[in-house]
Design a protein around this motif. Structure first.
Motif, short mmCIF file in Angstrom:
data_model
loop_
_atom_site.label_atom_id
_atom_site.label_comp_id
_atom_site.label_asym_id
_atom_site.label_seq_id
_atom_site.Cartn_x
_atom_site.Cartn_y
_atom_site.Cartn_z
N ARG A 65 17.91 -0.39 -15.76
CA ARG A 65 16.90 -1.37 -15.75
C ARG A 65 15.74 -1.39 -14.81
N ARG A 66 15.94 -1.09 -13.90
CA ARG A 66 14.99 -1.29 -12.83
C ARG A 66 13.88 0.06 -13.14
N SER A 67 14.42 1.04 -13.49
CA SER A 67 13.83 2.30 -13.87
C SER A 67 12.90 2.21 -15.29
N VAL A 68 12.87 1.11 -15.73
CA VAL A 68 12.08 0.89 -17.21
C VAL A 68 10.75 0.99 -16.80
N ARG A 69 9.75 2.08 -17.67
CA ARG A 69 8.44 1.97 -17.26
C ARG A 69 7.84 2.33 -18.91
N ILE A 70 6.52 1.90 -18.77
CA ILE A 70 5.80 2.01 -20.07
C ILE A 70 4.77 3.15 -20.31
N ARG A 71 5.46 4.19 -21.18
CA ARG A 71 4.81 5.30 -21.44
C ARG A 71 3.30 5.19 -21.74
N ARG A 72 2.97 4.26 -22.79
CA ARG A 72 1.83 4.25 -23.41
C ARG A 72 1.97 2.94 -24.26
N VAL A 73 0.67 2.17 -24.64
CA VAL A 73 0.59 1.17 -25.53
C VAL A 73 0.27 1.83 -26.87
N ALA A 74 0.95 1.73 -27.95
CA ALA A 74 0.51 2.28 -29.05
C ALA A 74 -0.58 1.71 -29.90
N PRO A 75 -1.30 2.25 -30.80
CA PRO A 75 -2.70 1.73 -31.42
C PRO A 75 -2.19 0.13 -32.03
N ASP A 76 -1.09 0.25 -32.44
CA ASP A 76 -0.67 -1.29 -33.08
C ASP A 76 0.02 -2.12 -31.88
N GLY A 77 -0.31 -1.85 -30.73
CA GLY A 77 0.07 -2.66 -29.85
C GLY A 77 1.60 -2.72 -29.38
N ARG A 78 2.10 -1.89 -29.88
CA ARG A 78 3.69 -1.89 -29.62
C ARG A 78 3.90 -0.82 -28.18
N LEU A 79 4.81 -1.29 -27.43
CA LEU A 79 4.83 -0.64 -26.15
C LEU A 79 5.84 0.49 -26.32
N GLU A 80 5.61 1.58 -25.71
CA GLU A 80 6.69 2.80 -25.76
C GLU A 80 7.29 2.71 -24.23
N ALA A 81 8.53 2.26 -24.11
CA ALA A 81 9.02 2.21 -23.04
C ALA A 81 10.18 2.94 -22.93
N TYR A 82 10.51 3.72 -21.67
CA TYR A 82 11.62 4.34 -21.35
C TYR A 82 12.20 4.30 -20.14
N ASP A 106 10.53 -10.74 -25.62
CA ASP A 106 9.48 -11.54 -25.19
C ASP A 106 9.81 -12.85 -24.35
N ALA A 107 8.78 -13.68 -23.98
CA ALA A 107 9.11 -14.54 -23.12
C ALA A 107 10.22 -15.71 -23.46
N ALA A 108 10.34 -15.66 -24.71
CA ALA A 108 11.37 -16.71 -25.12
C ALA A 108 12.65 -16.01 -25.48
N GLY A 109 12.89 -14.85 -25.04
CA GLY A 109 14.07 -13.89 -25.02
C GLY A 109 14.30 -13.40 -26.58
N ARG A 110 13.28 -13.22 -27.50
CA ARG A 110 13.42 -12.74 -28.79
C ARG A 110 13.18 -11.12 -28.60
N THR A 111 14.39 -10.27 -29.08
CA THR A 111 14.19 -8.88 -28.77
C THR A 111 13.09 -8.33 -29.50
N LEU A 112 12.36 -7.26 -28.53
CA LEU A 112 11.13 -6.66 -29.26
C LEU A 112 11.52 -5.26 -29.58
N GLU A 113 10.88 -4.36 -28.70
CA GLU A 113 10.95 -2.73 -29.16
C GLU A 113 12.22 -2.29 -28.24
N PRO A 114 13.00 -1.35 -28.64
CA PRO A 114 14.08 -0.65 -27.84
C PRO A 114 13.42 0.09 -26.78
N VAL A 115 14.23 0.13 -25.76
CA VAL A 115 13.79 1.26 -24.63
C VAL A 115 14.49 2.58 -25.08
N GLN A 116 13.43 3.57 -25.02
CA GLN A 116 13.94 5.09 -24.96
C GLN A 116 14.65 5.51 -23.89
N ALA A 117 15.85 6.26 -23.86
CA ALA A 117 16.60 6.54 -22.77
C ALA A 117 16.05 7.97 -22.15
#
Ligand code: ZN
Length: 413
Positions: free
Chosen positions: A372-389, A402-413
């Protein structure tokens, strides 16, 4: 913008890195740094995970400062859980159980606990010729099975001598039929096996490698974690020796004589080299509660009160979305001097798991937090989605929220 002063960062490092304990030369009769040398104990703050609290304050400040803009966080624990708990056991007693009963009878008599003294004697006589150690472990594992708990066990792995027996250090041979059968049953159950470092490991660091290899042969699987017997550790030096022996995490950072947060965190953190002012590459998983902390050192013999303290600390861990780590010795049974303790353990497991934590072995929580500590954002897609890995493998899928604890995008392994 959120600002954190350098002075605050220095304080956090001093607390989580136990700087005061690295500096002191004070030792108690077991060769340990006394709890009184800990900065949090000195300030009466050891019952609170204050560094973890500071982290939640930082998060709140970031969210407040963002205003209407989006804030994205990594999910705290697997399976949508908001906090975590780990049950751990130190295997101190296997052979010669009547000797431990006699020592405990003497302790109870000294403390004027005559009711418990009588019940212990009765149970011990009834258990003569049986296997109360193995029976205690079977009962404990059944309690854990009922509540979906997979625990972590620290096993002593040296050869006992008269001197180690007298010191309360090594008292059984790990390859003896009784100890080997216990380890086999734990492995079959899916529990994690870690090394319980004997006293000699803190004076002869090369012993870690030897004891770890011996335990791996016995368990038939890799051993990643260690906790020192009696929590006997030389700050810094022992950690380097653990790392050199190929161990990944240490679970010793807790108080022997009180419950609370020795490093101010309810979490997994990098072990800190106070001299070199850098992390050394070992993970530290502090314990905040131990069954006998109140009994052995504070004269509280009622197991219900131990459990009440454990549950209060679990609430403190839950409040910071953190990790609760408890130690329960499997020899706490009626024939060995602790009538009422197994029922109290059942109550503890019921109470902790009833609050819906992620429950895992220490190895699993370490792998999760490091990934979890190693999560990084590769890029922000044109539609605003975050590509995390994640740069490191996680034992369960990670996601953003999000700040309210609602799940957003998955993190790629
Ligand atoms: Zn121990």
């Amino acid at each position: 913008m959120v600002r954190v002063s350098r002075a605050a960062l220095r304080q956090i490092t001093a607390v989580a890195g136990a700087a005061a304990e690295h500096r002191t030369a004070a030792r108690d009769r077991h060769g340990r740094v006394p709890s009184a040398e800990n900065a949090l104990v000195r300030h009466g703050l050891d019952a609170e995970p204050i560094v973890s609290r500071a982290a939640t304050r930082l998060r709140a400040a970031v969210i407040a400062s963002a205003g209407r803009r989006r804030v994205v966080l990594a999910t705290p624990w697997p399976d949508g859980k908001r906090w975590a708990a780990a049950f751990t056991h130190d295997l101190d007693v296997v052979a010669y159980w009547p000797l431990f009963t006699l020592l405990r009878l003497a302790e109870l008599a000294r403390k004027g606990q005559l009711g418990r003294w009588g019940r212990t004697l009765g149970s011990a006589l009834a258990a003569t010729g049986r296997d109360p150690v193995g029976q205690g472990i079977r009962t404990l594992l059944e309690t854990e099975r009922q509540h979906g708990v997979l625990s972590t066990w620290f096993v002593l792995c040296g050869t006992p001598t008269l001197a180690t027996m007298r010191a309360g250090d090594l008292t059984y041979r790990p390859e003896s039929p009784a100890a080997a059968a216990i380890v086999r049953s734990l492995v079959e159950r899916g529990c994690e096996i870690g090394l319980h470092g004997s006293f000699a490991t803190s004076d002869r660091p090369d012993l870690f490698r030897e004891q770890r290899a011996r335990l791996e042969r016995l368990a038939g699987r890799p051993v990643a974690g260690v906790r020192q017997h009696f929590l006997r550790i030389r700050p810094g030096a022992t950690h380097h020796a653990m790392l050199a022996a190929g161990l990944r995490y240490d679970a010793t950072a807790g108080f022997p004589d009180r419950n609370g947060f020795r490093l101010g965190v309810a979490d997994v953190i990098p072990a800190w080299d106070a001299g070199g002012e850098r992390p050394i590459g070992l993970e530290e998983v502090p314990l905040c509660w131990m069954d006998r902390a109140l009994s052995k050192y504070r004269g509280v013999e009622d197991p219900e009160r131990w459990v009440a303290a454990g549950l209060a600390l679990a609430r403190a861990c839950r409040d910071v979305e953190g990790l609760w780590v408890g130690v329960w010795h499997p020899n706490l049974t009626a024939p060995l001097g602790f009538p009422g303790a197994p029922a109290a353990f059942d109550e503890l497991v019921r109470g902790v798991t009833g609050d819906a934590p992620f429950v895992g072995t220490l190895g699993a929580v370490v792998r999760w937090r490091v990934a979890r500590r190693s999560v990084r954002i590769r890029r922000v897609a044109p539609d605003g989605r975050l590509e995390a890995y994640t740069a490191l493998p996680a034992p369960a899928p990670l996601a953003l929220e999000d700040a309210a604890g609602r799940t957003l995008e998955p993190v790629q392994a």
